[in-house]
Structures are given as structure tokens and as C-alpha cells.
Design an enzyme around this catalytic site. Sequence first.
Site, short mmCIF file in Angstrom:
data_model
loop_
_atom_site.label_atom_id
_atom_site.label_comp_id
_atom_site.label_asym_id
_atom_site.label_seq_id
_atom_site.Cartn_x
_atom_site.Cartn_y
_atom_site.Cartn_z
N GLU A 228 -7.54 -2.44 4.88
CA GLU A 228 -7.35 -2.39 3.43
C GLU A 228 -6.38 -3.46 2.96
O GLU A 228 -6.53 -3.99 1.86
CB GLU A 228 -6.85 -1.00 3.03
CG GLU A 228 -7.89 0.08 3.22
CD GLU A 228 -7.33 1.47 2.98
OE1 GLU A 228 -7.74 2.10 1.99
OE2 GLU A 228 -6.48 1.92 3.77
N ASN B 7 0.88 -1.17 0.00
CA ASN B 7 0.00 0.00 0.00
C ASN B 7 0.92 1.22 0.00
O ASN B 7 1.33 1.71 1.05
CB ASN B 7 -0.90 -0.03 1.23
CG ASN B 7 -1.95 1.07 1.22
OD1 ASN B 7 -1.82 2.07 0.51
ND2 ASN B 7 -2.99 0.91 2.02
N ARG C 160 -2.14 -1.69 -3.94
CA ARG C 160 -3.19 -0.70 -3.91
C ARG C 160 -2.88 0.38 -4.95
O ARG C 160 -1.83 1.00 -4.93
CB ARG C 160 -3.29 -0.06 -2.53
CG ARG C 160 -4.34 1.05 -2.47
CD ARG C 160 -4.02 2.05 -1.39
NE ARG C 160 -5.01 3.12 -1.33
CZ ARG C 160 -4.76 4.32 -0.83
NH1 ARG C 160 -3.57 4.62 -0.36
NH2 ARG C 160 -5.70 5.25 -0.80
N ARG D 120 -6.32 18.83 2.97
CA ARG D 120 -7.13 19.08 1.77
C ARG D 120 -8.40 19.83 2.16
O ARG D 120 -9.01 19.55 3.18
CB ARG D 120 -7.47 17.76 1.08
CG ARG D 120 -6.32 17.18 0.29
CD ARG D 120 -6.64 15.79 -0.23
NE ARG D 120 -6.04 14.77 0.61
CZ ARG D 120 -6.25 13.46 0.45
NH1 ARG D 120 -7.08 13.01 -0.48
NH2 ARG D 120 -5.66 12.58 1.25
N HIS E 54 -11.26 5.60 -1.55
CA HIS E 54 -11.40 4.79 -0.33
C HIS E 54 -12.25 3.55 -0.59
O HIS E 54 -12.90 3.02 0.31
CB HIS E 54 -12.01 5.61 0.81
CG HIS E 54 -11.09 6.67 1.34
ND1 HIS E 54 -11.55 7.87 1.84
CD2 HIS E 54 -9.73 6.71 1.46
CE1 HIS E 54 -10.53 8.61 2.23
NE2 HIS E 54 -9.42 7.93 2.02
#
Length: 405
Positions: free
Chosen positions: A374, A9, A88, A234, A173
Site C-alpha cells: 500500500e 499510513n 492514506r 469485527r 482496502h
Amino acid sequence: MAGHILVLNTGSSSIKYELVDVETHERPAGGLVERIGEETGRLIHRTGDRPPYVRERPFPRHGEGLDAMMEAFAAAGPELEPVAVGHRIVHGGTRFTEAVLIDDDVVAAIEELAPLAPLHNPVNLTGIRVARKAFPEVPQVAVFDTAFHRTLAPEAYTYAVPREWGVRRFGFHGTSCAYVSRRAATFLRRDLADLNLIVLHLGNGASATAVSGGRSIDTSMGMTPLEGLVMGTRSGDVDPALTGYLARVNGLDAQQVEHALTHHSGLLALAGTGDMREVRARGDDTARLALDIYTRRIRKYVGAYYALLGRVDAIVFTGGVGEHDPATRAESLTGLERLGIAVDQALNQADTAGERPVSTAGAEVPVLVIPTDEEWEIARQAHALVSPIAVPPAGRPPVQGDVPA
């Protein structure tokens, strides 16, 4: 196919990795390379119950970080002989709507999509190239964050802009949403096909997703991971005229504005730090305003997705902030009691790990905390491509406390 899958990842400034056997549920090793590109980097490699193997030195680029990961396996074990490598990949555009085996054409396509995720796709490709070189005979699988949102309807993904621009909403996501949606169904002892969920993935990046029957029907992030909720650095939603205004008034070009909205906005702009823990620790008026803005945006999306779904069977918090910050969970849902949403103060504040409810007893809409995984989801999808043996989709076996009495 028995054996371990190496999951990579590769993020904008870090590399998370793990060895996973989805058939036996073994996870013998994993680790993190962090602060890539900074003056001080760190690798933490964990193997079973042994003390972690730690190395602190600069990692100027992701290639050096991946080399350090290989060194850690060689020095601290176990022997690294994966049967597959799962990667990923943040942005798959419209081309990749499910996990795929990686070949040269897939690599070229991911590279072409880099302008849509300039912080992520290029470093994701670095992980692919290093792993293909290290394990040339091992199948490599790309798992895309955007793939879960392939079920968005045209009215959900279409922007009201000139068609010739060729832009649309994709959502992100996705691996996290897929995993926690299934886990929520298991927790509730319900069929996922019958559930309407609102998934709140709150970390440095943050998103809200409306999930109906295991399918994404709307999500807060858009063409890029910049749209939607307030995040660590962000901005989330802003007036689209901002770029033009700042060009006229401040002399900023589009790249400067995009860079500022991505790296110098969000909690960082509001409170001077993008770390939620530091914002809460300050406790002054500036920090309080930042928190009010952050949680108000979440509450607004919850209300909007409640309206789209028509019925909500659970709200799921996940991600670093969603899993570990009870105040954010409570403040994000304040005032929604008439919608059947109420957080139990004691349950929410309890120092408890794992999957758990934090809603009041008998609440019409359960509020759950489901830690995301994940790496497991990437391994599961990779395994499905390289092995004929089916793996139960819910993932790992439930642990004590998963299912309410």
C-alpha cells in the site's frame, strides 16, 4: 519530480511510514509506530542494512507517535526532505473518487466524513496536520481507500433501505486491491483490462473484491469497514435486526452494539483472540469452529463473486493472513474444484516469499499470493499528482520469481 515521497499510513493504533522514490525505486527508510494508546508502545525505524532504531515507550496519542517518527529520522537518518507527503485516508465518501492535493477544504471534508470511519479518518487527519506543520511548503496528497470502488454500479452499492437515509456501500482496502490487481496481471503476463480477479485481502481487517478489467464491480465491505468477512475483532455480516433485539433483550443501545461488533467480535469473540496465529496454535474445538466459520465465509464470497464475474482468471490472496497462512488459503477454497479452483499442497505449504502461484499445475483458475504494498501505491498516486513524469503503473520492477517460467 525527483526525490523521496514520505508515505504516512496512519491506522487506528499504529503508524506505518516509508520514504519512497518511485522514479529510482529506492526505499531508503521506513518504520512502524505500534500500540498507540496502550501502556507499552514501540517504534521500529529501519534504514538500509543498518540495525533497526528501536524505542519503547508509551505513545498516548497519534501525535506523539508522529513526533517519535520525526525524532527517529533525526537520530538514525536519513535526512527527511520529502518532495511530497502521501497520506492514506480510509473514507472519501462520494466526494473523493481519486487522489487529491490537500488544502483546508479537503481537510474539512475528510473531517465531515469521520462518522463513516470513526476509527480511521480522525487519526488520518492527525497525520495530515502534523505533516503540514512539519513541511508547510511540501505538497500533501490524500489517497483514499474507497476511491478504487468508485466503479461500483448502482445495483452493487445501493442498499434496499429508505432513500432518505442517504446510505450506500463504499468498499475499502482499495489501495491494496489496485496494487495487487496490477501485480497479478504482470505475474500472469496478461493485460489487466482482460482479467477477472477475486482479491482476498485478509488481515486484521478482511475483504473480498470482484475485479473486472481493473475495475471493482463488487466488494464485501460496505458503508463502513464492518460488513462482510469475519475479521480479527469485527463481526462481518450479521442480521440487521441484531441491534433492535439486543436493545429489547439486553438493554444495549446502538453505540454499545456497534462498539461490540467492531472491537469485541470476529475471531476474538469466537476464539478469545483476534490473532490468527494464536487461534491456529490453540488447536482445540473452539478454535477449530472459529476457523471453520472464518474460512466458510470467505468461500461463500468466492462463490458469489465467481457467479457475478462469470469467468475468473485468478484468485489473489494478500494481507498478513492471506500472505502468510497457508491453511487459511487451502481451507477457504476447499470444495471448489468443479469451478477450476484447486490449491497445490506442496506449493501452498512451501516456505517461500514474494509473488507466487499456489494452485495445482494446469488449474483453470490460478491461485496467487501477491504481497500487498500500500505504501508504494500511495507514493505512486501522490507522484502522479505532483510530477509531470509518468511512472509505469505496475509499480516496482519484477523481482526474481515474479513471472512463472
